[in-house]
Design an enzyme around this catalytic site. Structure first.
Site, PDB file in Angstrom:
ATOM      1  N   ARG A 173      15.091   9.942 -19.439  1.00  0.00           N
ATOM      2  CA  ARG A 173      15.485  10.204 -20.832  1.00  0.00           C
ATOM      3  C   ARG A 173      16.453  11.379 -20.889  1.00  0.00           C
ATOM      4  O   ARG A 173      17.456  11.357 -21.608  1.00  0.00           O
ATOM      5  CB  ARG A 173      14.244  10.473 -21.705  1.00  0.00           C
ATOM      6  CG  ARG A 173      13.332   9.251 -21.843  1.00  0.00           C
ATOM      7  CD  ARG A 173      12.221   9.477 -22.862  1.00  0.00           C
ATOM      8  NE  ARG A 173      11.179  10.399 -22.430  1.00  0.00           N
ATOM      9  CZ  ARG A 173      10.058  10.045 -21.795  1.00  0.00           C
ATOM     10  NH1 ARG A 173       9.831   8.775 -21.508  1.00  0.00           N
ATOM     11  NH2 ARG A 173       9.168  10.947 -21.445  1.00  0.00           N
TER      12      ARG A 173
ATOM     13  N   LYS B  88      14.242  16.255 -39.404  1.00  0.00           N
ATOM     14  CA  LYS B  88      14.155  14.892 -39.928  1.00  0.00           C
ATOM     15  C   LYS B  88      12.708  14.434 -40.013  1.00  0.00           C
ATOM     16  O   LYS B  88      11.903  14.768 -39.137  1.00  0.00           O
ATOM     17  CB  LYS B  88      14.915  13.924 -39.020  1.00  0.00           C
ATOM     18  CG  LYS B  88      14.962  12.507 -39.584  1.00  0.00           C
ATOM     19  CD  LYS B  88      15.495  11.501 -38.581  1.00  0.00           C
ATOM     20  CE  LYS B  88      14.356  10.720 -37.964  1.00  0.00           C
ATOM     21  NZ  LYS B  88      14.815   9.616 -37.114  1.00  0.00           N
TER      22      LYS B  88
ATOM     23  N   LYS C 242      18.545  10.524 -46.191  1.00  0.00           N
ATOM     24  CA  LYS C 242      18.900   9.501 -45.197  1.00  0.00           C
ATOM     25  C   LYS C 242      18.294   8.174 -45.637  1.00  0.00           C
ATOM     26  O   LYS C 242      17.154   7.864 -45.305  1.00  0.00           O
ATOM     27  CB  LYS C 242      18.381   9.929 -43.818  1.00  0.00           C
ATOM     28  CG  LYS C 242      18.625   8.907 -42.708  1.00  0.00           C
ATOM     29  CD  LYS C 242      18.469   9.539 -41.332  1.00  0.00           C
ATOM     30  CE  LYS C 242      18.560   8.504 -40.232  1.00  0.00           C
ATOM     31  NZ  LYS C 242      18.731   9.102 -38.903  1.00  0.00           N
TER      32      LYS C 242
HETATM   33  P1  13P Z   1      19.000   3.879 -36.654  1.00  0.00           P
HETATM   34  O1  13P Z   1      20.410   4.261 -37.087  1.00  0.00           O
HETATM   35  O2  13P Z   1      18.951   3.241 -35.302  1.00  0.00           O
HETATM   36  O3  13P Z   1      18.269   3.137 -37.716  1.00  0.00           O
HETATM   37  O4  13P Z   1      18.218   5.235 -36.438  1.00  0.00           O
HETATM   38  C1  13P Z   1      18.348   6.226 -37.341  1.00  0.00           C
HETATM   39  C2  13P Z   1      17.103   7.010 -37.363  1.00  0.00           C
HETATM   40  O5  13P Z   1      17.103   8.144 -36.995  1.00  0.00           O
HETATM   41  C3  13P Z   1      15.875   6.370 -37.842  1.00  0.00           C
HETATM   42  O6  13P Z   1      14.909   7.345 -38.111  1.00  0.00           O
END
Ligand code: 13P
Length: 339
Positions: A46, A136, A219
């Site tokens: 990773r 996030k 988001k």
């Molecule tokens: P995706 O753009 O692959 O949906 O991932 C964004 C993300 O951080 C989801 O929590």
């Protein structure tokens, strides 16, 4: 709460031509993605893939911030430098995923609630000291028969606001992610309605808990038909419905919206964002990206390639998608540029 710091960070994350790279896949998710391209997962596997990605030349013009997972923020680049320090030194803000994943919601079959509030304040203090400036938290709202329930939406909204207020107290800009999933056979109107209801509940909780909206980012998903729906709508309709939904349900003083890609193809994710940024619609927030798969899927496939050049090929693929999405920030992307 240092409102000035939060607002500055939020504005920088959505500065012109730039967006966020979501590289915060949990160990489980990242291991699955590596395995899917034939690489045996391990902490080193990773690290090596991500360190190569983060060493790409020039991507700071398209990427203002990178969301990391707890394992990654503690790892190092190939030259031994701590990953968050390397990002900061290139003018990229390190971010951190602070939720600990979703669990089945009790008494609500098929619905999920996101966990991770316990100990969050102390973890935020530590992450800030390590250089993180934003965070996030992803809530997941599925669509199905009788789903989502009002309870499902309201507990997730409550927890998102709890997370956001704790992050802000610790100097981290919260990216508030209530993701309405693309899984299912629902149509775009149903996605619109559920997204609207979810946004209303989320911002009502944020108001009730004094979340500082100018120091936050949203988001969201785009408004799109479920993957299994027979009636898929055009890219233009996705862009229009998404901007309509956001205009009606997002506060005016939010500095930016950074979409997730959610399983859209790389090119759809770019094209949708580009269309939204070419529309006449008046809106106060920046429209940008916080893509995971739509920025990384090709880069990961190239990384798994057999050639000795796979590191460089992976960086080229990432660089290309970053550039395409950067152009979509100003509506300057076009299909021919993909060739
Ligand atoms: P995706 O753009 O692959 O949906 O991932 C964004 C993300 O951080 C989801 O929590």
């Amino acid at each position: 709460m240092d409102k000035e710091l939060l607002e500055r960070t939020a504005r920088e994350l959505v500065s012109p031509g730039r967006g966020v790279l979501a590289a915060d896949e949990s160990n489980g998710t990242m291991s699955n993605r590596l395995q899917a391209v034939g690489i045996a997962p391990s902490p080193e596997a990773r690290r090596a893939y991500r360190a190569n990605l983060f060493a790409t030349e020039g991507y700071e013009s398209a990427v203002s911030g990178v969301i990391l997972f707890d394992e990654t923020i503690r790892q190092h680049m190939d030259d031994g430098a701590p990953i968050p320090e390397t990002l900061s030194s290139r003018g990229i803000l390190p971010g951190i995923k602070v939720d600990t994943g979703t669990k089945e919601m009790p008494h609500h079959p098929g619905e999920k609630v996101t966990e991770g509030l316990d100990g969050l304040r102390d973890r935020c203090t530590e992450y800030f000291a390590m250089g993180a400036r934003f965070a996030k938290w992803r809530a997941v709202i599925g669509i199905g028969d009788g789903i989502p329930s009002e309870d499902g939406i309201s507990v997730n909204a409550h927890v998102l606001a709890r997370y956001a207020s704790i992050c802000q107290e610790q100097g981290l800009v919260p990216i508030i992610e209530p993701e309405v999933l693309m899984d299912g056979s629902h149509d775009a109107q149903r996605c619109f309605d559920v997204t609207a209801q979810t946004l209303d509940a989320t911002f009502a909780e944020c108001a009730a808990q004094d979340v500082h909206i100018p120091g936050s980012l949203l988001k969201p998903n785009m408004v799109i038909a479920g993957k299994g729906c027979e009636t898929q709508i055009s890219r233009e309709e996705v862009a229009q419905l998404t901007v309509d939904c956001l205009t009606q349900h997002v506060p005016q003083d939010l500095p930016g919206i950074v979409f997730l890609s959610g399983g859209q193809s790389d090119e759809d994710a770019t094209a949708h964002l580009n269309l939204m940024n070419t529309m006449d619609a008046e809106h106060p927030w920046q429209l940008s990206y916080s893509y995971g798969r739509a920025l990384q899927s090709q880069a990961l496939r190239e990384w798994a390639g057999a050639g000795i050049d796979s590191g460089a090929a992976s960086q080229r693929a990432f660089s290309h998608r970053a550039k395409m999405n950067s152009l979509a920030r100003s509506g300057d992307w076009s299909e021919e540029l993909e060739a």
